[in-house]
Design an enzyme around this catalytic site. Structure first.
Site, PDB file in Angstrom:
ATOM      1  N   CYS A  12       0.868  -1.179   0.000  1.00 27.96           N
ATOM      2  CA  CYS A  12       0.000   0.000   0.000  1.00 27.96           C
ATOM      3  C   CYS A  12       0.907   1.231   0.000  1.00 27.96           C
ATOM      4  O   CYS A  12       2.131   1.125   0.166  1.00 27.96           O
ATOM      5  CB  CYS A  12      -0.866   0.007   1.258  1.00 27.96           C
ATOM      6  SG  CYS A  12       0.149   0.096   2.750  1.00 27.96           S
ATOM      7  N   HIS A  42       4.278  -5.918   9.128  1.00 28.77           N
ATOM      8  CA  HIS A  42       4.091  -7.322   9.470  1.00 28.77           C
ATOM      9  C   HIS A  42       4.353  -8.211   8.261  1.00 28.77           C
ATOM     10  O   HIS A  42       3.455  -8.898   7.775  1.00 28.77           O
ATOM     11  CB  HIS A  42       2.676  -7.545  10.024  1.00 28.77           C
ATOM     12  CG  HIS A  42       2.507  -6.950  11.385  1.00 28.77           C
ATOM     13  ND1 HIS A  42       1.449  -6.163  11.745  1.00 28.77           N
ATOM     14  CD2 HIS A  42       3.303  -7.009  12.483  1.00 28.77           C
ATOM     15  CE1 HIS A  42       1.591  -5.780  13.002  1.00 28.77           C
ATOM     16  NE2 HIS A  42       2.700  -6.280  13.467  1.00 28.77           N
ATOM     17  N   HIS A  75       2.745   1.835  12.244  1.00 35.11           N
ATOM     18  CA  HIS A  75       1.450   1.831  12.931  1.00 35.11           C
ATOM     19  C   HIS A  75       1.446   2.699  14.193  1.00 35.11           C
ATOM     20  O   HIS A  75       0.527   2.623  14.988  1.00 35.11           O
ATOM     21  CB  HIS A  75       1.000   0.399  13.252  1.00 35.11           C
ATOM     22  CG  HIS A  75       2.108  -0.544  13.543  1.00 35.11           C
ATOM     23  ND1 HIS A  75       2.480  -1.553  12.700  1.00 35.11           N
ATOM     24  CD2 HIS A  75       2.970  -0.602  14.571  1.00 35.11           C
ATOM     25  CE1 HIS A  75       3.503  -2.208  13.211  1.00 35.11           C
ATOM     26  NE2 HIS A  75       3.817  -1.654  14.345  1.00 35.11           N
ATOM     27  N   HIS A 125      -3.282  -5.050  19.140  1.00 37.42           N
ATOM     28  CA  HIS A 125      -2.608  -4.583  17.925  1.00 37.42           C
ATOM     29  C   HIS A 125      -1.799  -3.324  18.257  1.00 37.42           C
ATOM     30  O   HIS A 125      -2.263  -2.462  19.010  1.00 37.42           O
ATOM     31  CB  HIS A 125      -3.637  -4.274  16.823  1.00 37.42           C
ATOM     32  CG  HIS A 125      -3.006  -4.049  15.484  1.00 37.42           C
ATOM     33  ND1 HIS A 125      -2.472  -2.835  15.109  1.00 37.42           N
ATOM     34  CD2 HIS A 125      -2.782  -4.885  14.446  1.00 37.42           C
ATOM     35  CE1 HIS A 125      -1.962  -2.946  13.889  1.00 37.42           C
ATOM     36  NE2 HIS A 125      -2.141  -4.181  13.453  1.00 37.42           N
ATOM     37  N   GLU A 127      -1.244  -0.639  16.716  1.00 33.52           N
ATOM     38  CA  GLU A 127      -1.928   0.623  16.403  1.00 33.52           C
ATOM     39  C   GLU A 127      -2.893   1.015  17.539  1.00 33.52           C
ATOM     40  O   GLU A 127      -2.971   2.181  17.921  1.00 33.52           O
ATOM     41  CB  GLU A 127      -2.709   0.422  15.107  1.00 33.52           C
ATOM     42  CG  GLU A 127      -3.110   1.698  14.408  1.00 33.52           C
ATOM     43  CD  GLU A 127      -3.831   1.369  13.117  1.00 33.52           C
ATOM     44  OE1 GLU A 127      -3.179   0.868  12.184  1.00 33.52           O
ATOM     45  OE2 GLU A 127      -5.043   1.594  13.040  1.00 33.52           O
ATOM     46  N   CYS A 196      -8.570   2.394   6.541  1.00 29.69           N
ATOM     47  CA  CYS A 196      -7.789   2.842   5.387  1.00 29.69           C
ATOM     48  C   CYS A 196      -8.495   2.429   4.085  1.00 29.69           C
ATOM     49  O   CYS A 196      -8.978   1.308   3.961  1.00 29.69           O
ATOM     50  CB  CYS A 196      -6.417   2.196   5.485  1.00 29.69           C
ATOM     51  SG  CYS A 196      -5.474   2.263   3.996  1.00 29.69           S
ATOM     52  N   SER A 224       0.097 -10.274   9.924  1.00 30.72           N
ATOM     53  CA  SER A 224      -0.497  -9.082   9.312  1.00 30.72           C
ATOM     54  C   SER A 224      -2.019  -9.124   9.455  1.00 30.72           C
ATOM     55  O   SER A 224      -2.684 -10.023   8.917  1.00 30.72           O
ATOM     56  CB  SER A 224      -0.096  -9.021   7.832  1.00 30.72           C
ATOM     57  OG  SER A 224      -1.004  -8.234   7.115  1.00 30.72           O
ATOM     58  N   ASN A 226      -4.377  -7.177   8.211  1.00 29.72           N
ATOM     59  CA  ASN A 226      -5.193  -7.012   6.994  1.00 29.72           C
ATOM     60  C   ASN A 226      -5.104  -8.245   6.096  1.00 29.72           C
ATOM     61  O   ASN A 226      -6.061  -8.599   5.420  1.00 29.72           O
ATOM     62  CB  ASN A 226      -4.833  -5.712   6.267  1.00 29.72           C
ATOM     63  CG  ASN A 226      -3.538  -5.801   5.509  1.00 29.72           C
ATOM     64  OD1 ASN A 226      -3.514  -6.246   4.380  1.00 29.72           O
ATOM     65  ND2 ASN A 226      -2.441  -5.375   6.129  1.00 29.72           N
ATOM     66  N   SER A 267       1.271  -5.249   3.217  1.00 24.87           N
ATOM     67  CA  SER A 267       2.709  -5.202   3.514  1.00 24.87           C
ATOM     68  C   SER A 267       3.485  -6.290   2.775  1.00 24.87           C
ATOM     69  O   SER A 267       4.620  -6.609   3.139  1.00 24.87           O
ATOM     70  CB  SER A 267       2.931  -5.304   5.030  1.00 24.87           C
ATOM     71  OG  SER A 267       2.216  -6.406   5.548  1.00 24.87           O
TER      72      SER A 267
HETATM   73  S1  SF4 Z   1      -3.080   2.766   7.051  1.00 21.38           S
HETATM   74 FE1  SF4 Z   1      -1.851   0.901   6.968  1.00 21.38          FE
HETATM   75  S2  SF4 Z   1      -2.713  -0.202   5.205  1.00 21.38           S
HETATM   76 FE2  SF4 Z   1      -3.389   1.912   4.997  1.00 21.38          FE
HETATM   77  S3  SF4 Z   1      -1.865   2.944   3.683  1.00 21.38           S
HETATM   78 FE3  SF4 Z   1      -1.246   3.234   5.851  1.00 21.38          FE
HETATM   79  S4  SF4 Z   1       0.180   1.568   6.289  1.00 21.38           S
HETATM   80 FE4  SF4 Z   1      -0.980   1.005   4.446  1.00 21.38          FE
END
Ligand code: SF4
Length: 298
Positions: A12, A42, A75, A125, A127, A196, A224, A226, A267
């Site tokens: 991403c 991750h 994160h 997590h 984040e 996101c 990871s 996601n 990732s």
């Molecule tokens: S929030 Fe996470 S998944 Fe979305 S662009 Fe940023 S790093 Fe990538």
């Protein structure tokens, strides 16, 4: 055999930015060690690649020698770790993604306006841990909270709701409905969708792949969040295999299959996706490569 490779493969925008920043830091400092505090993304494969270029990964800030260069994860980093970096005179390079930064700003402004902050996400997590460190008391809504119906939300009258950026849109909707309908009668609630856009797009694309393919390969690290969600979404519809290492693949997975889908977590490096496609090509010389637009048979 037809192979549908989603456009949503590879990094991403946030991870791409972080990796290119790391590569420049490593290149500009060939004689100084560069430390990463935990896995900045991750994905073990990409971390291994960067370790070969000199990156050192440590679990604790105490393991970083004073005055060194430290990379802070995408994160988010709790304020006390940033303070320790200052005390140890570390040169910090913050890899935080702009979407995560925005989420933290919203959380802080809700707190300052007197809202209790509710975060839809996984309590462990990084984040979520970083947001908890920033706002203090954080109410985390995860699947267990919904299932057990055991959150105590009766004290405050104002709640601000945010979400982990990698949350599934489906669970976010479910959790917001639950909060609004059940937990918040007669209270003031402000809801932000902080998932996101890249994550949402990949979730929609994996659903489409799963509905059209006999087997879907989701490429990404096992830690990871996601990647795991892509796996879960696809598994509800079709046979789905998580590939975090090429050795996870068995030829039997594609035996007799006509339509194969490939997508990756945010990732997962494109070089790993290409290696996996190469592996499939080595099994069947007549494999036909298709892109997202071809999925409905055009
Ligand atoms: S929030 Fe996470 S998944 Fe979305 S662009 Fe940023 S790093 Fe990538």
């Amino acid at each position: 055999m037809e192979l549908f490779v989603s456009d949503s493969c590879g990094f991403c925008v946030g991870v791409r930015h972080a990796v290119s920043l790391i590569e420049s830091v490593l290149k500009e400092n060939p004689d100084s060690p560069v430390y990463s505090l935990g896995m900045f993304i991750h994905n073990e494969k990409e971390i291994e690649r960067l370790k070969l270029s000199g990156l050192k990964v440590v679990d604790s800030i105490d393991d970083v020698p004073d005055g060194s260069i430290i990379l802070l994860p995408s994160h988010g980093t709790p304020p006390e770790i940033k303070e320790k970096c200052r005390q140890k005179a570390l040169e910090s390079v913050d890899l935080i993604c702009t979407y995560v930064k925005k989420l933290q700003e919203i959380a802080l402004s809700l707190k300052r306006e007197g809202f209790d902050v509710v975060m839809i996400g996984d309590k462990d997590h990084p984040e979520v841990r970083a947001v908890r460190a920033i706002v203090g008391d954080l109410i985390v809504v995860d699947k267990a909270a919904l299932l057990n119906d055991n959150l105590n939300l009766s004290i405050s009258n104002r709640y601000g709701v945010i979400s982990q950026t990698t949350q599934s849109l489906e669970f976010y909707r479910e959790a917001v409905d639950w909060l609004l309908g059940k937990a918040f009668p007669k209270k003031e609630v402000r809801v932000y969708n902080t998932i996101c856009w890249d994550v949402v797009e990949r979730q929609a694309k994996v659903q489409e792949l799963a509905s059209q393919c006999d087997v879907v390969f989701v490429l990404g690290g096992r830690k990871s969040a996601n990647t795991r969600r892509l796996f879960e979404i696809s598994s509800e519809t079709t046979m789905t295999i998580l590939i975090s290492d090429l050795s996870d693949f068995l030829p039997d997975y594609v035996k007799g299959k006509e339509r194969i889908g490939i997508i990756s977590g945010t990732s997962t490096p494109m070089w790993f996706v290409d290696k996996f496609i190469g592996l499939l090509n080595s099994l069947d010389a007549d494999i036909k490569m298709k892109k997202d637009g071809d999925i409905n048979g055009q």
